[in-house]
Scaffold this motif. Structure first.
Motif, PDB file in Angstrom:
ATOM      1  N   MET A   1       0.840  -1.171   0.000  1.00 33.67           N
ATOM      2  CA  MET A   1       0.000   0.000   0.000  1.00 33.67           C
ATOM      3  C   MET A   1       0.885   1.235   0.000  1.00 33.67           C
ATOM      4  O   MET A   1       1.831   1.335   0.742  1.00 33.67           O
ATOM      5  CB  MET A   1      -0.880  -0.035   1.239  1.00 33.67           C
ATOM      6  N   ARG A   2       0.555   2.204  -0.809  1.00 35.05           N
ATOM      7  CA  ARG A   2       1.362   3.403  -0.936  1.00 35.05           C
ATOM      8  C   ARG A   2       0.659   4.594  -0.314  1.00 35.05           C
ATOM      9  O   ARG A   2      -0.562   4.658  -0.278  1.00 35.05           O
ATOM     10  CB  ARG A   2       1.663   3.697  -2.399  1.00 35.05           C
ATOM     11  N   ASP A   3       1.460   5.529   0.174  1.00 32.67           N
ATOM     12  CA  ASP A   3       0.929   6.771   0.702  1.00 32.67           C
ATOM     13  C   ASP A   3       0.249   7.516  -0.439  1.00 32.67           C
ATOM     14  O   ASP A   3       0.847   7.745  -1.478  1.00 32.67           O
ATOM     15  CB  ASP A   3       2.085   7.591   1.300  1.00 32.67           C
ATOM     16  N   GLN A   4      -0.992   7.920  -0.255  1.00 30.75           N
ATOM     17  CA  GLN A   4      -1.750   8.537  -1.338  1.00 30.75           C
ATOM     18  C   GLN A   4      -1.269   9.931  -1.682  1.00 30.75           C
ATOM     19  O   GLN A   4      -1.486  10.394  -2.796  1.00 30.75           O
ATOM     20  CB  GLN A   4      -3.237   8.573  -0.972  1.00 30.75           C
ATOM     21  N   ASP A   5      -0.611  10.623  -0.759  1.00 30.30           N
ATOM     22  CA  ASP A   5      -0.173  11.985  -1.029  1.00 30.30           C
ATOM     23  C   ASP A   5       1.084  12.042  -1.878  1.00 30.30           C
ATOM     24  O   ASP A   5       1.189  12.861  -2.773  1.00 30.30           O
ATOM     25  CB  ASP A   5       0.081  12.746   0.272  1.00 30.30           C
ATOM     26  N   ASN A   6       2.062  11.189  -1.608  1.00 33.46           N
ATOM     27  CA  ASN A   6       3.325  11.306  -2.345  1.00 33.46           C
ATOM     28  C   ASN A   6       3.738  10.020  -3.044  1.00 33.46           C
ATOM     29  O   ASN A   6       4.814   9.936  -3.590  1.00 33.46           O
ATOM     30  CB  ASN A   6       4.440  11.813  -1.426  1.00 33.46           C
ATOM     31  N   THR A   8       4.777   7.136  -2.113  1.00 34.65           N
ATOM     32  CA  THR A   8       5.921   6.385  -1.610  1.00 34.65           C
ATOM     33  C   THR A   8       5.407   5.349  -0.626  1.00 34.65           C
ATOM     34  O   THR A   8       4.388   5.563   0.033  1.00 34.65           O
ATOM     35  CB  THR A   8       6.950   7.297  -0.905  1.00 34.65           C
ATOM     36  N   PRO A   9       6.102   4.236  -0.512  1.00 36.24           N
ATOM     37  CA  PRO A   9       5.648   3.222   0.447  1.00 36.24           C
ATOM     38  C   PRO A   9       5.685   3.777   1.872  1.00 36.24           C
ATOM     39  O   PRO A   9       6.579   4.547   2.214  1.00 36.24           O
ATOM     40  CB  PRO A   9       6.679   2.097   0.296  1.00 36.24           C
ATOM     41  N   PRO A  10       4.717   3.418   2.708  1.00 32.73           N
ATOM     42  CA  PRO A  10       4.738   3.890   4.101  1.00 32.73           C
ATOM     43  C   PRO A  10       5.924   3.298   4.845  1.00 32.73           C
ATOM     44  O   PRO A  10       6.417   2.233   4.505  1.00 32.73           O
ATOM     45  CB  PRO A  10       3.415   3.385   4.673  1.00 32.73           C
ATOM     46  N   GLN A  11       6.374   4.018   5.867  1.00 33.76           N
ATOM     47  CA  GLN A  11       7.507   3.549   6.658  1.00 33.76           C
ATOM     48  C   GLN A  11       7.044   2.980   7.984  1.00 33.76           C
ATOM     49  O   GLN A  11       6.054   3.426   8.556  1.00 33.76           O
ATOM     50  CB  GLN A  11       8.488   4.693   6.925  1.00 33.76           C
ATOM     51  N   GLN A  12       7.772   1.994   8.448  1.00 29.01           N
ATOM     52  CA  GLN A  12       7.574   1.452   9.790  1.00 29.01           C
ATOM     53  C   GLN A  12       8.757   1.920  10.609  1.00 29.01           C
ATOM     54  O   GLN A  12       9.892   1.914  10.135  1.00 29.01           O
ATOM     55  CB  GLN A  12       7.543  -0.063   9.753  1.00 29.01           C
ATOM     56  N   ARG A  76      14.071   3.053  10.586  1.00 30.97           N
ATOM     57  CA  ARG A  76      12.957   3.308   9.676  1.00 30.97           C
ATOM     58  C   ARG A  76      13.080   2.380   8.473  1.00 30.97           C
ATOM     59  O   ARG A  76      14.140   2.303   7.866  1.00 30.97           O
ATOM     60  CB  ARG A  76      12.940   4.764   9.239  1.00 30.97           C
ATOM     61  N   ARG A  77      11.978   1.679   8.201  1.00 33.82           N
ATOM     62  CA  ARG A  77      11.953   0.757   7.065  1.00 33.82           C
ATOM     63  C   ARG A  77      10.659   0.927   6.305  1.00 33.82           C
ATOM     64  O   ARG A  77       9.645   1.295   6.900  1.00 33.82           O
ATOM     65  CB  ARG A  77      12.041  -0.692   7.557  1.00 33.82           C
ATOM     66  N   THR A  78      10.678   0.635   5.047  1.00 31.82           N
ATOM     67  CA  THR A  78       9.426   0.643   4.311  1.00 31.82           C
ATOM     68  C   THR A  78       8.608  -0.547   4.771  1.00 31.82           C
ATOM     69  O   THR A  78       9.158  -1.583   5.175  1.00 31.82           O
ATOM     70  CB  THR A  78       9.648   0.570   2.794  1.00 31.82           C
ATOM     71  N   ALA A  79       7.314  -0.436   4.728  1.00 34.93           N
ATOM     72  CA  ALA A  79       6.424  -1.487   5.218  1.00 34.93           C
ATOM     73  C   ALA A  79       6.659  -2.793   4.462  1.00 34.93           C
ATOM     74  O   ALA A  79       6.508  -3.872   5.018  1.00 34.93           O
ATOM     75  CB  ALA A  79       4.968  -1.061   5.081  1.00 34.93           C
ATOM     76  N   ALA A  80       7.089  -2.720   3.227  1.00 38.01           N
ATOM     77  CA  ALA A  80       7.334  -3.930   2.439  1.00 38.01           C
ATOM     78  C   ALA A  80       8.496  -4.744   2.975  1.00 38.01           C
ATOM     79  O   ALA A  80       8.556  -5.954   2.791  1.00 38.01           O
ATOM     80  CB  ALA A  80       7.580  -3.550   0.975  1.00 38.01           C
ATOM     81  N   THR A  81       9.455  -4.091   3.684  1.00 41.95           N
ATOM     82  CA  THR A  81      10.626  -4.791   4.207  1.00 41.95           C
ATOM     83  C   THR A  81      10.516  -5.042   5.687  1.00 41.95           C
ATOM     84  O   THR A  81      11.429  -5.554   6.298  1.00 41.95           O
ATOM     85  CB  THR A  81      11.923  -4.011   3.919  1.00 41.95           C
ATOM     86  N   ALA A  82       9.396  -4.628   6.295  1.00 44.31           N
ATOM     87  CA  ALA A  82       9.240  -4.763   7.758  1.00 44.31           C
ATOM     88  C   ALA A  82       9.111  -6.200   8.191  1.00 44.31           C
ATOM     89  O   ALA A  82       8.710  -7.061   7.511  1.00 44.31           O
ATOM     90  CB  ALA A  82       8.011  -3.969   8.213  1.00 44.31           C
TER      91      ALA A  82
END
Length: 82
Positions: A1-6, A8-12, A76-82
């Motif tokens: 899931m990507r941030d709708q504003d920019n 980019t993948p959300p960060q964890q 800080r990591r992207t949610a895909a790598t969390a």
């Protein structure tokens, strides 16, 4: 899931706080525990703290009469790598 504003993948964010009697000891523990190798970096200012544990009814001072250094680190990591 990507941030709708920019788009980019959300960060964890993962946090680790080290409490020690000196800044030097906190940094020794940071290295000894391999937090640097795991991608952690300092999250903000480090300083002396009076540390309290809130229990719903009040708070208990963890180190009565002493102020300890508290150093918080973040990874800080992207949610895909969390």
């Amino acid at each position: 899931m990507r941030d709708q504003d920019n788009h980019t993948p959300p960060q964890q964010e993962d946090y680790c706080t080290i409490i020690a009697p000196s800044m030097a000891e906190a940094m020794r523990q940071f290295t000894a525990r391999g937090l640097d190798r795991e991608g952690y970096s300092i999250a903000g200012r480090v300083g002396r703290h009076a540390l309290l544990l809130a229990d719903g009814e009040g708070a208990t001072e963890l180190f009565p009469g002493e102020k300890m250094f508290a150093a918080t680190f973040v990874r800080r990591r992207t949610a895909a790598t969390a």
